[in-house]
Design an enzyme around this catalytic site. Structure first.
Site, mmCIF file in Angstrom:
data_model
loop_
_atom_site.group_PDB
_atom_site.id
_atom_site.type_symbol
_atom_site.label_atom_id
_atom_site.label_comp_id
_atom_site.label_asym_id
_atom_site.label_seq_id
_atom_site.Cartn_x
_atom_site.Cartn_y
_atom_site.Cartn_z
ATOM 1 N N PRO A 1 -45.318 -32.627 -46.633
ATOM 2 C CA PRO A 1 -43.893 -32.814 -46.342
ATOM 3 C C PRO A 1 -43.250 -31.531 -45.808
ATOM 4 O O PRO A 1 -42.386 -31.583 -44.938
ATOM 5 C CB PRO A 1 -43.303 -33.214 -47.700
ATOM 6 C CG PRO A 1 -44.447 -33.872 -48.413
ATOM 7 C CD PRO A 1 -45.686 -33.147 -47.968
ATOM 8 N N GLU B 1 -60.836 -33.035 -31.928
ATOM 9 C CA GLU B 1 -59.711 -33.941 -32.233
ATOM 10 C C GLU B 1 -58.780 -34.041 -31.025
ATOM 11 O O GLU B 1 -58.357 -35.128 -30.628
ATOM 12 C CB GLU B 1 -58.951 -33.422 -33.460
ATOM 13 C CG GLU B 1 -57.624 -34.124 -33.689
ATOM 14 C CD GLU B 1 -57.016 -33.861 -35.069
ATOM 15 O OE1 GLU B 1 -57.693 -33.229 -35.917
ATOM 16 O OE2 GLU B 1 -55.878 -34.293 -35.296
ATOM 17 N N GLN C 1 -41.086 -50.422 -1.325
ATOM 18 C CA GLN C 1 -41.683 -49.100 -1.124
ATOM 19 C C GLN C 1 -41.644 -48.262 -2.408
ATOM 20 O O GLN C 1 -42.596 -47.548 -2.723
ATOM 21 C CB GLN C 1 -40.964 -48.349 0.004
ATOM 22 C CG GLN C 1 -41.716 -47.085 0.377
ATOM 23 C CD GLN C 1 -40.952 -46.238 1.361
ATOM 24 O OE1 GLN C 1 -39.793 -45.888 1.146
ATOM 25 N NE2 GLN C 1 -41.596 -45.883 2.454
ATOM 26 N N LEU D 1 -40.914 -50.791 -14.161
ATOM 27 C CA LEU D 1 -41.300 -51.767 -13.136
ATOM 28 C C LEU D 1 -41.422 -53.187 -13.704
ATOM 29 O O LEU D 1 -41.482 -54.149 -12.945
ATOM 30 C CB LEU D 1 -42.615 -51.342 -12.462
ATOM 31 C CG LEU D 1 -42.488 -50.110 -11.560
ATOM 32 C CD1 LEU D 1 -43.857 -49.660 -11.071
ATOM 33 C CD2 LEU D 1 -41.565 -50.384 -10.370
ATOM 34 N N GLU E 1 -45.841 -28.253 -27.967
ATOM 35 C CA GLU E 1 -45.423 -26.847 -28.057
ATOM 36 C C GLU E 1 -46.559 -25.997 -28.644
ATOM 37 O O GLU E 1 -46.817 -24.878 -28.170
ATOM 38 C CB GLU E 1 -44.148 -26.716 -28.916
ATOM 39 C CG GLU E 1 -42.908 -27.348 -28.292
ATOM 40 C CD GLU E 1 -42.911 -28.887 -28.324
ATOM 41 O OE1 GLU E 1 -43.549 -29.461 -29.217
ATOM 42 O OE2 GLU E 1 -42.287 -29.499 -27.431
HETATM 43 C C1 LIG Z 1 -48.429 -41.423 -36.837
HETATM 44 C C2 LIG Z 1 -48.848 -40.072 -37.320
HETATM 45 C C3 LIG Z 1 -50.158 -39.870 -37.721
HETATM 46 C C4 LIG Z 1 -50.563 -38.624 -38.200
HETATM 47 N N1 LIG Z 1 -51.838 -38.467 -38.700
HETATM 48 C C5 LIG Z 1 -52.155 -37.325 -39.361
HETATM 49 C C6 LIG Z 1 -53.390 -37.208 -40.080
HETATM 50 O O1 LIG Z 1 -54.225 -38.128 -40.085
HETATM 51 N N2 LIG Z 1 -53.634 -36.057 -40.753
HETATM 52 C C7 LIG Z 1 -52.748 -35.034 -40.785
HETATM 53 O O2 LIG Z 1 -53.028 -34.027 -41.425
HETATM 54 N N3 LIG Z 1 -51.575 -35.106 -40.121
HETATM 55 C C8 LIG Z 1 -51.248 -36.235 -39.426
HETATM 56 N N4 LIG Z 1 -50.046 -36.341 -38.772
HETATM 57 C C9 LIG Z 1 -49.126 -35.206 -38.807
HETATM 58 C C10 LIG Z 1 -48.979 -34.515 -37.460
HETATM 59 O O3 LIG Z 1 -50.157 -33.834 -37.103
HETATM 60 C C11 LIG Z 1 -47.748 -33.580 -37.572
HETATM 61 O O4 LIG Z 1 -46.611 -34.431 -37.621
HETATM 62 C C12 LIG Z 1 -47.658 -32.610 -36.413
HETATM 63 O O5 LIG Z 1 -48.694 -31.652 -36.486
HETATM 64 C C13 LIG Z 1 -46.302 -31.869 -36.398
HETATM 65 O O6 LIG Z 1 -45.981 -31.351 -37.646
HETATM 66 P P1 LIG Z 1 -44.539 -31.664 -38.284
HETATM 67 O O7 LIG Z 1 -44.316 -33.110 -38.234
HETATM 68 O O8 LIG Z 1 -44.473 -30.991 -39.604
HETATM 69 O O9 LIG Z 1 -43.499 -30.986 -37.285
HETATM 70 P P2 LIG Z 1 -42.972 -29.488 -37.347
HETATM 71 O O10 LIG Z 1 -44.096 -28.548 -37.521
HETATM 72 O O11 LIG Z 1 -41.853 -29.430 -38.353
HETATM 73 O O12 LIG Z 1 -42.375 -29.325 -35.879
HETATM 74 C C14 LIG Z 1 -41.061 -29.772 -35.502
HETATM 75 C C15 LIG Z 1 -40.802 -29.277 -34.072
HETATM 76 O O13 LIG Z 1 -40.857 -27.840 -34.045
HETATM 77 C C16 LIG Z 1 -41.778 -27.423 -33.051
HETATM 78 N N5 LIG Z 1 -42.472 -26.205 -33.469
HETATM 79 C C17 LIG Z 1 -43.068 -25.948 -34.657
HETATM 80 N N6 LIG Z 1 -43.634 -24.729 -34.637
HETATM 81 C C18 LIG Z 1 -43.397 -24.205 -33.399
HETATM 82 C C19 LIG Z 1 -43.719 -22.975 -32.754
HETATM 83 N N7 LIG Z 1 -44.445 -22.028 -33.382
HETATM 84 N N8 LIG Z 1 -43.292 -22.784 -31.475
HETATM 85 C C20 LIG Z 1 -42.580 -23.727 -30.826
HETATM 86 N N9 LIG Z 1 -42.229 -24.911 -31.396
HETATM 87 C C21 LIG Z 1 -42.644 -25.151 -32.663
HETATM 88 C C22 LIG Z 1 -42.773 -28.575 -32.938
HETATM 89 O O14 LIG Z 1 -43.455 -28.518 -31.689
HETATM 90 C C23 LIG Z 1 -41.864 -29.783 -33.073
HETATM 91 O O15 LIG Z 1 -41.265 -30.052 -31.833
HETATM 92 C C24 LIG Z 1 -49.641 -37.554 -38.244
HETATM 93 C C25 LIG Z 1 -48.325 -37.763 -37.815
HETATM 94 C C26 LIG Z 1 -47.918 -39.002 -37.393
HETATM 95 C C27 LIG Z 1 -46.465 -39.204 -37.038
#
Ligand SMILES: Cc1cc2nc3c(=O)[nH]c(=O)nc-3n(C[C@H](O)[C@H](O)[C@H](O)COP(=O)(O)OP(=O)(O)OC[C@H]3O[C@@H](n4cnc5c(N)ncnc54)[C@H](O)[C@@H]3O)c2cc1C
Length: 384
Positions: free
Chosen positions: A131, A247, A284, A342, A372
């Site tokens: 979380p 991955e 077109q 479309l 990012e």
């Molecule tokens: C449907 C689904 C399936 C998933 N399956 C898995 C799974 O099987 N196992 C697992 O472990 N995880 C899983 N995930 C988690 C997924 O990998 C994370 O949601 C993802 O890595 C982003 O992390 P976060 O949601 O905490 O976003 P955050 O890290 O909070 O990011 C929020 C925003 O901040 C930006 N940001 C963060 N750090 C930086 C930085 N250093 N520079 C610039 N921008 C930044 C991000 O790009 C994003 O736009 C899943 C998520 C979903 C929604």
């Protein structure tokens, strides 16, 4: 495009998987989308058909072929069959979790787990995200303290693909909280269904990929035997870094195939749909939009095929895998949006596959590392 990438055996494998998808998955797919879950039996059926654990050595019941083109062919057919939500669980199992079970397991662990992974009796998941920590993997807080022959695990994970169905979950935990050495504190443990204190939370309600179970996991004093550790204690971050390129390649393959499938569907639609006394396809604008998409898809395909070859040879760099994911997932987003346009109003109706492709596409720019984060990895390779 004339692709020389596949040999006859890959094409035969793709046809066999497509027949499986059309027979076993497609007829029930919309029900599973409504129910929010793909039944476990699909894994057993996939195992019987030889569509799981292609890279598992034959002595453990697998296909014994370490050639990622089979995984690629399977992912492409998932997209063309229009079963993206159900197929994601299979791709995660084959492309993302299995490499850890092949690379970092002891002989005893291989005996214990690989036959079930190849047969579909043991469904796998990988739990990194929490979380409070997603992009920043070093920020995870789930802890594991050694007590006798067990690790005692406490914490929570979220957004875990196959989270409801999984029998074996690779969980990233902190075995050291030394702030001077954040990376060395991460260890990978395999948690098994039924371990006391290991609970599933909600099967999360999502924008798309409805038939894919994406769940919360909770750990409360779960006793995990040392024999369930993958590799060495404190090496988890290195293992994740080694396996994330595969991955990301898998996600890129699927994203590009989704774009190609959306193009095919839209080509059919614009030739059938009429407006102003002629087909939509004769305007077109329609021709130019689809010509641009066809060009972008073919150019991206050449890079993806190159990356798959490098991956099978063990030579794919983290930066190239990130470029593939960044480019193909951003392309997918643009393509499904333009293809939906479309389709007019019909494109917004869930009975049309393009509407589901549109909703399913949004996540590929986020999971497996956001666009990012991909740019951060790529810019490091540029010396920045
Ligand atoms: C449907 C689904 C399936 C998933 N399956 C898995 C799974 O099987 N196992 C697992 O472990 N995880 C899983 N995930 C988690 C997924 O990998 C994370 O949601 C993802 O890595 C982003 O992390 P976060 O949601 O905490 O976003 P955050 O890290 O909070 O990011 C929020 C925003 O901040 C930006 N940001 C963060 N750090 C930086 C930085 N250093 N520079 C610039 N921008 C930044 C991000 O790009 C994003 O736009 C899943 C998520 C979903 C929604």
């Amino acid at each position: 495009m004339d692709r020389k990438h596949y040999a006859d055996e890959h094409r035969a494998f793709a046809d066999a998987f497509r027949a499986f998808a059309d027979k076993v998955v497609a007829p029930h797919y919309l029900d599973w989308e409504r129910n929010g879950l793909t039944p476990r039996e699909v894994f057993l059926e996939a195992g019987k058909g030889g569509f799981l654990g292609m890279a598992v050595p034959e002595q453990y019941g697998g296909g014994g072929v370490d050639d990622f083109r089979f995984n690629q062919a399977l992912n492409e057919q998932i997209a063309f069959a229009g079963i993206t939500g159900a197929g994601l669980g299979l791709s995660l199992h084959n492309d993302i979790c299995l490499p850890y079970f092949l690379a970092y397991t002891t002989d005893e662990q291989k005996q214990r787990w690989l036959p079930g992974i190849a047969s579909g009796e043991l469904i796998t998941a990988i739990a990194m995200t929490e979380p409070g920590a997603g992009s920043d993997l070093n920020g995870i807080r789930t802890s594991a303290a050694l007590d006798g022959g067990d690790y005692v695990v406490n914490g929570a994970k979220t957004f875990i693909t196959n989270g409801v169905n999984a029998d074996l979950v690779i969980v990233a935990v902190k075995t050291s909280s030394d702030p001077a050495d954040r990376r060395r504190g991460t260890t990978l443990l395999v948690l098994e269904r039924g371990m006391p204190g290991f609970e599933r939370g909600r099967n999360l309600d999502k924008l798309g990929l409805h038939s894919q179970d994406t769940a919360e996991l909770y750990f409360s004093d779960v006793r995990v035997p040392v024999e369930n550790r993958l590799g060495e204690e404190g090496e988890g971050f290195r293992y994740l870094t080694e396996k994330l390129p595969q991955e990301r390649t898998s996600i890129a393959i699927s994203a590009l195939a989704e774009a190609a499938a959306a193009l095919q569907e839209t080509l059919r639609y614009v030739q059938e749909r009429k407006a102003f006394g002629t087909s939509i396809g004769s305007f077109q604008n329609t021709k130019f939009v689809l010509a641009e998409i066809a060009t972008e898809v073919d150019v991206a395909q050449a890079f993806i095929d190159h990356c798959v070859d490098r991956l099978s040879a063990g030579e794919l760099t983290a930066a190239d895998a990130s470029k593939a994911k960044l480019h193909c997932t951003e392309l997918q987003g643009r393509v499904v949006d333009r293809c939906l346009q479309l389709h007019g109003g019909y494109g917004y109706m869930t009975e049309y596959p393009i509407s589901r492709r549109y909703a399913d596409a949004r996540i590929t720019r986020i999971y497996g590392g956001t666009s990012e984060i991909m740019k951060s990895v790529i810019s490091k390779s540029l010396g920045l």
